[in-house]
Design a protein around this motif. Structure first.
Motif, PDB file in Angstrom:
ATOM      1  N   GLU A  70       0.811  -1.218   0.000  1.00  0.00           N
ATOM      2  CA  GLU A  70       0.000   0.000   0.000  1.00  0.00           C
ATOM      3  C   GLU A  70       0.845   1.269   0.000  1.00  0.00           C
ATOM      4  O   GLU A  70       0.446   2.299  -0.512  1.00  0.00           O
ATOM      5  CB  GLU A  70      -0.890   0.014   1.253  1.00  0.00           C
ATOM      6  CG  GLU A  70      -1.957  -1.075   1.275  1.00  0.00           C
ATOM      7  CD  GLU A  70      -2.995  -0.859   0.188  1.00  0.00           C
ATOM      8  OE1 GLU A  70      -3.462   0.281   0.043  1.00  0.00           O
ATOM      9  OE2 GLU A  70      -3.297  -1.828  -0.534  1.00  0.00           O
ATOM     10  N   ASP A  71       2.006   1.197   0.653  1.00  0.00           N
ATOM     11  CA  ASP A  71       2.805   2.413   0.814  1.00  0.00           C
ATOM     12  C   ASP A  71       4.282   2.027   0.950  1.00  0.00           C
ATOM     13  O   ASP A  71       4.581   0.904   1.398  1.00  0.00           O
ATOM     14  CB  ASP A  71       2.338   3.126   2.102  1.00  0.00           C
ATOM     15  CG  ASP A  71       2.731   4.592   2.130  1.00  0.00           C
ATOM     16  OD1 ASP A  71       3.280   5.094   1.134  1.00  0.00           O
ATOM     17  OD2 ASP A  71       2.491   5.238   3.174  1.00  0.00           O
ATOM     18  N   ALA A  72       5.164   2.947   0.594  1.00  0.00           N
ATOM     19  CA  ALA A  72       6.602   2.677   0.755  1.00  0.00           C
ATOM     20  C   ALA A  72       7.300   3.964   1.174  1.00  0.00           C
ATOM     21  O   ALA A  72       6.880   5.066   0.795  1.00  0.00           O
ATOM     22  CB  ALA A  72       7.204   2.163  -0.552  1.00  0.00           C
ATOM     23  N   ILE A  73       8.326   3.810   1.983  1.00  0.00           N
ATOM     24  CA  ILE A  73       9.114   4.969   2.425  1.00  0.00           C
ATOM     25  C   ILE A  73      10.578   4.668   2.114  1.00  0.00           C
ATOM     26  O   ILE A  73      11.082   3.599   2.476  1.00  0.00           O
ATOM     27  CB  ILE A  73       8.949   5.224   3.948  1.00  0.00           C
ATOM     28  CG1 ILE A  73       7.469   5.376   4.314  1.00  0.00           C
ATOM     29  CG2 ILE A  73       9.746   6.448   4.383  1.00  0.00           C
ATOM     30  CD1 ILE A  73       7.191   5.482   5.814  1.00  0.00           C
ATOM     31  N   ILE A  74      11.242   5.605   1.472  1.00  0.00           N
ATOM     32  CA  ILE A  74      12.653   5.400   1.117  1.00  0.00           C
ATOM     33  C   ILE A  74      13.540   5.718   2.317  1.00  0.00           C
ATOM     34  O   ILE A  74      13.302   6.696   3.032  1.00  0.00           O
ATOM     35  CB  ILE A  74      13.030   6.313  -0.075  1.00  0.00           C
ATOM     36  CG1 ILE A  74      12.324   5.822  -1.355  1.00  0.00           C
ATOM     37  CG2 ILE A  74      14.541   6.366  -0.274  1.00  0.00           C
ATOM     38  CD1 ILE A  74      12.454   6.775  -2.530  1.00  0.00           C
ATOM     39  N   SER A  75      14.577   4.907   2.517  1.00  0.00           N
ATOM     40  CA  SER A  75      15.576   5.203   3.544  1.00  0.00           C
ATOM     41  C   SER A  75      16.941   5.345   2.883  1.00  0.00           C
ATOM     42  O   SER A  75      17.351   4.468   2.117  1.00  0.00           O
ATOM     43  CB  SER A  75      15.633   4.057   4.563  1.00  0.00           C
ATOM     44  OG  SER A  75      16.782   4.180   5.376  1.00  0.00           O
ATOM     45  N   THR A  76      17.622   6.455   3.192  1.00  0.00           N
ATOM     46  CA  THR A  76      19.018   6.564   2.738  1.00  0.00           C
ATOM     47  C   THR A  76      19.945   6.206   3.901  1.00  0.00           C
ATOM     48  O   THR A  76      21.141   6.422   3.835  1.00  0.00           O
ATOM     49  CB  THR A  76      19.349   7.990   2.245  1.00  0.00           C
ATOM     50  OG1 THR A  76      19.065   8.908   3.287  1.00  0.00           O
ATOM     51  CG2 THR A  76      18.574   8.344   1.003  1.00  0.00           C
ATOM     52  N   ASN A  77      19.373   5.670   4.956  1.00  0.00           N
ATOM     53  CA  ASN A  77      20.150   5.263   6.136  1.00  0.00           C
ATOM     54  C   ASN A  77      19.945   3.783   6.456  1.00  0.00           C
ATOM     55  O   ASN A  77      19.904   3.406   7.629  1.00  0.00           O
ATOM     56  CB  ASN A  77      19.724   6.070   7.367  1.00  0.00           C
ATOM     57  CG  ASN A  77      20.234   7.481   7.348  1.00  0.00           C
ATOM     58  OD1 ASN A  77      20.024   8.181   6.362  1.00  0.00           O
ATOM     59  ND2 ASN A  77      20.895   7.895   8.398  1.00  0.00           N
ATOM     60  N   GLY A  78      19.778   2.997   5.434  1.00  0.00           N
ATOM     61  CA  GLY A  78      19.714   1.562   5.619  1.00  0.00           C
ATOM     62  C   GLY A  78      18.404   1.060   6.192  1.00  0.00           C
ATOM     63  O   GLY A  78      17.520   1.844   6.587  1.00  0.00           O
TER      64      GLY A  78
END
Ligand SMILES: Cc1ncc(COP(=O)(O)O)c(C=O)c1O
Length: 442
Positions: A68-76
């Protein structure tokens, strides 16, 4: 998306009187991407409060993983795990986690003053964790109301849990299921991906193409999205790397090609799994990810560390070794040349070693808990030799890195079995985070 926008921006030739300080200069190395390093300038979105291009990227990721949803992490995945656990444990402080969870899960327990219970794990004859104890999971859920369950699937060694079964159990007890899928970003390319979870956290950098430590939080229940996102903005740097974000954009863009590349990888893997070896064994299991090439030394006169050295002598660097096996990670970006080299090396090594029994001694026994992790922080501590620590309460985490799974957590009682396990590991060149001494509570 992001890359095209940046290409266009760079063509427009604005002079950067803003961060980052490298200013796209050409006096630094060409192979470090200074020219494409930028920040939240006009027209470019803010990852910690996305409104535009990062929303589009997150929507594409949600489509790829059918969530349903996704959140990007640039911290692993580390940041995703910390944020997710915090978001779900404001009121109920009880959490049920797989004992073999990564240290980021334990760090979340410490940070949020949680009371942890552990799901027992099942190991195979090499000491690799292959499953959880489903009965133990049900028993624990029937005895206590937990804020969340945290499990790891697939494991570092590539073993998948039965997510469908676990999610059904979790629903019976109305407990949200968090899956640490750090090692399974590529599982969507296979028949082993199931979106049976409330939230999963995955590392795009471990098995796909995005740069280290690109990751994502995958959410099936949007009720959790807002608070997880708010926590991501707490734990994540306020300067998310645009170079990392560009690599995620490139991954999203090329994803359709990855499915074809996975078929090519399968062919290369077939050749490895079909090797005619007399002593080494390439572990095959239907519940296992084939791209995690697990080479057992259990029936040989060498251990995993010697195999690692023998492979290094043949110009092959592996992921990690344990007393009874070596782990190699393949991906869709491996070359036929690399696989040919591995094939020749394994055949050659197999001829030079002998049959033998390489027994392991390793206990995944869950130590008795005396105090919660966060309660130990404020206690006085001293250092003793490991040999003198039996009966004492441990004041620190003890783990082998990789994989960063605690053998002991702060607040747990050290006993003879645990001491033997630590000794066995150090005697067999497993790198523990401690030397000959250990911190205990006074
Ligand atoms: C099981 C597991 N979960 C989470 C993590 C953290 O992932 P990351 O390196 O993307 O922060 C790791 C790292 O190795 C891991 O092995």
């Amino acid at each position: 998306m992001l890359n095209e926008k940046l290409d266009q921006y760079l063509r427009e030739d604005y002079y950067p009187f803003h961060m980052p300080g490298s200013k796209r200069t050409n006096i630094l190395r060409e192979d470090i991407p200074y020219k494409r390093d930028l920040t939240e300038i006009n027209g470019f979105d803010n990852l910690n409060d996305p409104k535009d291009i990062f929303c589009q990227m997150e929507e594409k990721i949600a489509d790829i993983y059918q969530v349903e949803d996704a959140i990007i992490s640039t911290n692993g995945s580390t940041c995703g795990i910390l944020s997710t656990i915090r978001a779900l444990t404001y009121e109920n402080k009880n959490i049920l986690i797989q004992r073999s969870s990564h240290k980021s899960v334990y760090n979340a327990i410490e940070l949020n003053n949680l009371k942890s219970d552990y799901i027992n794990v099942i190991i195979d004859n090499m000491g690799a964790i292959i499953d959880i104890d489903y009965k133990d999971l049900e028993e624990k859920l029937s005895n206590k109301d937990y804020a969340a369950i945290v499990i790891t699937s697939p494991s570092y060694e590539g073993y998948y849990l039965d997510l469908g079964k676990i999610y059904d159990i979790a629903k019976i007890y109305s407990t949200p299921l968090i899956v640490d899928m750090a090692h399974g970003s590529h599982s969507i390319l296979t028949d082993k991906y199931y979106n049976d979870f409330d939230i999963a956290i995955t590392s795009f950098h471990k098995n796909l193409s995005a740069l280290t430590p690109s990751s994502g939080v995958l959410i099936n229940n949007k009720d959790y999205s807002k608070e997880i996102r708010r926590n991501m903005a707490i734990f994540q740097t306020s300067s998310p790397s645009y170079v990392i974000l560009q690599s995620i954009d490139e991954m999203i863009d090329k994803f359709p090609e990855f499915y074809h590349k996975y078929s090519d990888l399968e062919k290369n893997l077939d050749a490895i799994y079909e090797l005619n070896l007399d002593h080494l064994e390439i572990v095959h299991d239907n519940k296992k990810d084939r791209s995690k090439i697990l080479v057992s030394t259990a029936n040989t006169d060498i251990d995993g560390f010697i195999l690692e050295e023998m492979l290094r002598d043949r110009k092959i660097e592996i992921e990690m070794s344990y007393p009874t096996y070596a782990l190699l990670i393949a991906s869709i970006f491996d070359s036929k040349i690399g696989f040919d080299r591995l094939q020749d090396a394994l055949m050659d090594i197999d001829k030079r070693i002998k049959k033998s029994t390489n027994n392991f001694y390793f206990s995944y026994k869950i130590p008795e808990k005396s105090l919660e992790i966060s309660e130990t922080i404020v206690k006085g501590k001293s250092t003793v030799n490991i040999g003198d620590s039996a009966g004492k309460i441990c004041g620190q985490f003890v783990y082998a890195y990789p994989p960063g799974i605690p053998i002991l957590s702060p607040g747990e009682v050290i006993d003879k079995d645990i001491i033997s396990t630590m000794r066995y590991m150090t005697d067999h060149q497993t790198k523990l985070n401690i030397g000959d001494t250990i911190l205990i509570l006074d």
